[in-house]
Design a protein around this motif. Structure first.
Motif, mmCIF file in Angstrom:
data_model
loop_
_atom_site.group_PDB
_atom_site.id
_atom_site.type_symbol
_atom_site.label_atom_id
_atom_site.label_comp_id
_atom_site.label_asym_id
_atom_site.label_seq_id
_atom_site.Cartn_x
_atom_site.Cartn_y
_atom_site.Cartn_z
ATOM 1 N N GLU A 177 -11.026 -4.079 -0.952
ATOM 2 C CA GLU A 177 -9.709 -4.290 -0.357
ATOM 3 C C GLU A 177 -9.738 -5.452 0.630
ATOM 4 O O GLU A 177 -8.793 -6.246 0.705
ATOM 5 C CB GLU A 177 -9.233 -3.020 0.341
ATOM 6 C CG GLU A 177 -8.771 -1.927 -0.605
ATOM 7 C CD GLU A 177 -8.322 -0.685 0.136
ATOM 8 O OE1 GLU A 177 -7.588 0.129 -0.458
ATOM 9 O OE2 GLU A 177 -8.705 -0.517 1.317
ATOM 10 N N PHE A 192 0.867 -1.177 0.000
ATOM 11 C CA PHE A 192 0.000 0.000 0.000
ATOM 12 C C PHE A 192 0.899 1.221 0.000
ATOM 13 O O PHE A 192 1.436 1.618 1.037
ATOM 14 C CB PHE A 192 -0.896 0.016 1.240
ATOM 15 C CG PHE A 192 -2.206 -0.703 1.064
ATOM 16 C CD1 PHE A 192 -2.395 -1.606 0.035
ATOM 17 C CD2 PHE A 192 -3.258 -0.484 1.941
ATOM 18 C CE1 PHE A 192 -3.595 -2.284 -0.121
ATOM 19 C CE2 PHE A 192 -4.464 -1.139 1.793
ATOM 20 C CZ PHE A 192 -4.633 -2.051 0.757
ATOM 21 N N ASN A 205 1.342 5.204 -0.328
ATOM 22 C CA ASN A 205 0.520 6.407 -0.181
ATOM 23 C C ASN A 205 -0.917 6.070 0.206
ATOM 24 O O ASN A 205 -1.842 6.808 -0.096
ATOM 25 C CB ASN A 205 0.503 7.228 -1.470
ATOM 26 C CG ASN A 205 1.557 8.314 -1.464
ATOM 27 O OD1 ASN A 205 2.388 8.375 -0.568
ATOM 28 N ND2 ASN A 205 1.532 9.147 -2.464
ATOM 29 N N ARG A 206 -1.091 4.959 0.854
ATOM 30 C CA ARG A 206 -2.447 4.514 1.185
ATOM 31 C C ARG A 206 -2.413 3.794 2.522
ATOM 32 O O ARG A 206 -1.507 3.017 2.796
ATOM 33 C CB ARG A 206 -2.973 3.574 0.094
ATOM 34 C CG ARG A 206 -4.406 3.107 0.306
ATOM 35 C CD ARG A 206 -4.880 2.357 -0.928
ATOM 36 N NE ARG A 206 -4.952 3.261 -2.068
ATOM 37 C CZ ARG A 206 -5.991 4.045 -2.321
ATOM 38 N NH1 ARG A 206 -7.039 4.039 -1.513
ATOM 39 N NH2 ARG A 206 -5.983 4.834 -3.371
ATOM 40 N N GLN A 207 -3.419 4.054 3.325
ATOM 41 C CA GLN A 207 -3.488 3.484 4.655
ATOM 42 C C GLN A 207 -4.701 2.587 4.788
ATOM 43 O O GLN A 207 -5.762 2.861 4.221
ATOM 44 C CB GLN A 207 -3.554 4.606 5.704
ATOM 45 C CG GLN A 207 -3.517 4.133 7.142
ATOM 46 C CD GLN A 207 -3.577 5.295 8.110
ATOM 47 O OE1 GLN A 207 -4.071 6.378 7.762
ATOM 48 N NE2 GLN A 207 -3.078 5.111 9.315
ATOM 49 N N GLU A 223 2.356 -1.136 4.454
ATOM 50 C CA GLU A 223 1.817 0.209 4.253
ATOM 51 C C GLU A 223 2.959 1.218 4.380
ATOM 52 O O GLU A 223 3.693 1.203 5.369
ATOM 53 C CB GLU A 223 0.743 0.522 5.292
ATOM 54 C CG GLU A 223 -0.431 -0.451 5.284
ATOM 55 C CD GLU A 223 -1.346 -0.238 6.471
ATOM 56 O OE1 GLU A 223 -2.056 0.788 6.497
ATOM 57 O OE2 GLU A 223 -1.327 -1.081 7.393
ATOM 58 N N ASP A 249 -11.251 7.689 1.389
ATOM 59 C CA ASP A 249 -10.330 7.302 0.331
ATOM 60 C C ASP A 249 -9.106 6.580 0.890
ATOM 61 O O ASP A 249 -8.653 5.600 0.338
ATOM 62 C CB ASP A 249 -9.899 8.553 -0.453
ATOM 63 C CG ASP A 249 -9.133 8.205 -1.705
ATOM 64 O OD1 ASP A 249 -9.090 7.018 -2.054
ATOM 65 O OD2 ASP A 249 -8.587 9.119 -2.321
ATOM 66 N N GLY A 250 -8.562 7.084 1.974
ATOM 67 C CA GLY A 250 -7.403 6.450 2.579
ATOM 68 C C GLY A 250 -6.119 6.680 1.818
ATOM 69 O O GLY A 250 -5.124 6.016 2.074
ATOM 70 N N SER A 251 -6.092 7.619 0.870
ATOM 71 C CA SER A 251 -4.875 7.881 0.104
ATOM 72 C C SER A 251 -4.212 9.159 0.604
ATOM 73 O O SER A 251 -4.831 9.974 1.278
ATOM 74 C CB SER A 251 -5.181 7.995 -1.387
ATOM 75 O OG SER A 251 -6.054 9.078 -1.621
ATOM 76 N N TYR A 252 -2.944 9.335 0.263
ATOM 77 C CA TYR A 252 -2.167 10.460 0.748
ATOM 78 C C TYR A 252 -1.448 11.140 -0.406
ATOM 79 O O TYR A 252 -1.074 10.494 -1.382
ATOM 80 C CB TYR A 252 -1.136 9.991 1.789
ATOM 81 C CG TYR A 252 -1.769 9.578 3.098
ATOM 82 C CD1 TYR A 252 -1.701 10.388 4.226
ATOM 83 C CD2 TYR A 252 -2.460 8.378 3.201
ATOM 84 C CE1 TYR A 252 -2.286 10.023 5.421
ATOM 85 C CE2 TYR A 252 -3.050 7.992 4.398
ATOM 86 C CZ TYR A 252 -2.965 8.817 5.496
ATOM 87 O OH TYR A 252 -3.561 8.451 6.674
#
Length: 284
Positions: free
Chosen positions: A192, A76, A78-80, A205, A137-140
């Motif tokens: 997911e 993962f 940029n994603r948590q 992650e 979204d969980g993205s960064y």
């Protein structure tokens, strides 16, 4: 000739003979040569490889990984993995306007655009859009896209070079979504969850953040989870700072020599590789 004169002449000849026999030049000194089998100049000592420690970590990881049965891993970037198990959406409506040239008494309608005018001058046209925006979204975000892609690719390639089996997130989500309803396909968290149940052993992650106090300008938070048991194997932060290159002595005009460090190694590729090596060290 009298005997006395003969004796004098013979004596003179005997004295001059050795001198006349000597050569008229001096022999040259023998050429100086190095000892047989030795090089003309000693070869310089080989430069120390700054990545030697990282290569050792990679080798140790490869041995551990093979002994563990080469478990599959999911990255993962940029994603948590957030706690919300269902994607939440919010209704969003946007309106944009523009000036358009129109004939007298004309009207324009098309798609979501609407405009009208009673003169031949420009009129204002507006467009309304309404859509659903996913809130969970969980993205960064992280710096520029080029820098981000360089770091991500380097992390992935470093693991692949050590023999790791990495499952692509997008590919496995697409695969499991084919068997789901249209409504379920909009639930990314649900997809997911299904993806992580496809025999994947480890979830890695990696969340990057800009950090002015870091030597690389960024900091990475890394978390490794063993999915079958839901146990955390490692969680740490790293700047991704690669080892420094060997310093060299450089001649300085009027000041002799000074020791200078090598060129900067803070490239996206080396930073990403260092994050991967740091993660391998936690797993071996």
């Amino acid at each position: 000739m009298p005997n006395r004169m003969k004796l004098v002449a013979l004596a003179a000849l005997l004295v001059a003979g050795p001198a006349m026999a000597q050569p008229q030049y001096r022999p040259q000194a023998p050429t100086v040569t190095y000892r047989e089998g030795m090089p003309d100049v000693n070869a310089p000592a080989p430069s120390a490889n700054p990545d030697a420690g990282n290569y050792a970590s990679s080798s140790s990881f490869a041995r551990w990984y093979a002994g563990a049965g080469r478990p599959t891993m999911l990255l993962f970037w940029n994603r948590q993995l957030i706690e919300d198990a269902t994607s939440q959406y919010d209704s969003v409506q946007t309106t944009s306007s523009a000036a358009v040239a129109m004939g007298e008494g004309a009207a324009v309608r098309g798609r979501n655009w609407a405009a009208s005018a009673s003169t031949g001058m420009a009129a204002s046209a507006s467009e309304s859009r309404q859509y659903q925006e996913r809130m969970t979204d969980g993205s960064y975000g992280f710096r520029s896209n080029n820098f981000s892609r360089g770091v991500e690719s380097s992390i992935l390639n470093t693991f692949l070079s050590a023999g790791a089996r990495i499952v692509d997130r997008e590919a496995v989500i697409r695969k499991v979504s084919a068997k789901q309803s249209r409504e379920d396909r909009m639930d990314i968290q649900y997809l997911e969850t299904l993806a992580m149940g496809q025999g994947i052993q480890y979830l890695i992650e990696i969340l990057p953040d800009d950090d002015g106090s870091s030597p690389t300008g960024v900091t990475f938070t890394v978390k490794v989870t063993h999915l079958p048991t839901s146990t955390v194997r490692a969680q740490f932060t790293t700047s991704g700072n690669p080892p420094k290159g060997e310093a060299k002595w450089v001649a300085v005009n009027g000041a002799g020599f000074e020791k200078r460090s090598g060129p900067s190694r803070h490239t996206p590729q080396l930073i990403g590789a260092q994050v991967a090596y740091d993660t391998m060290t936690k797993l071996r």
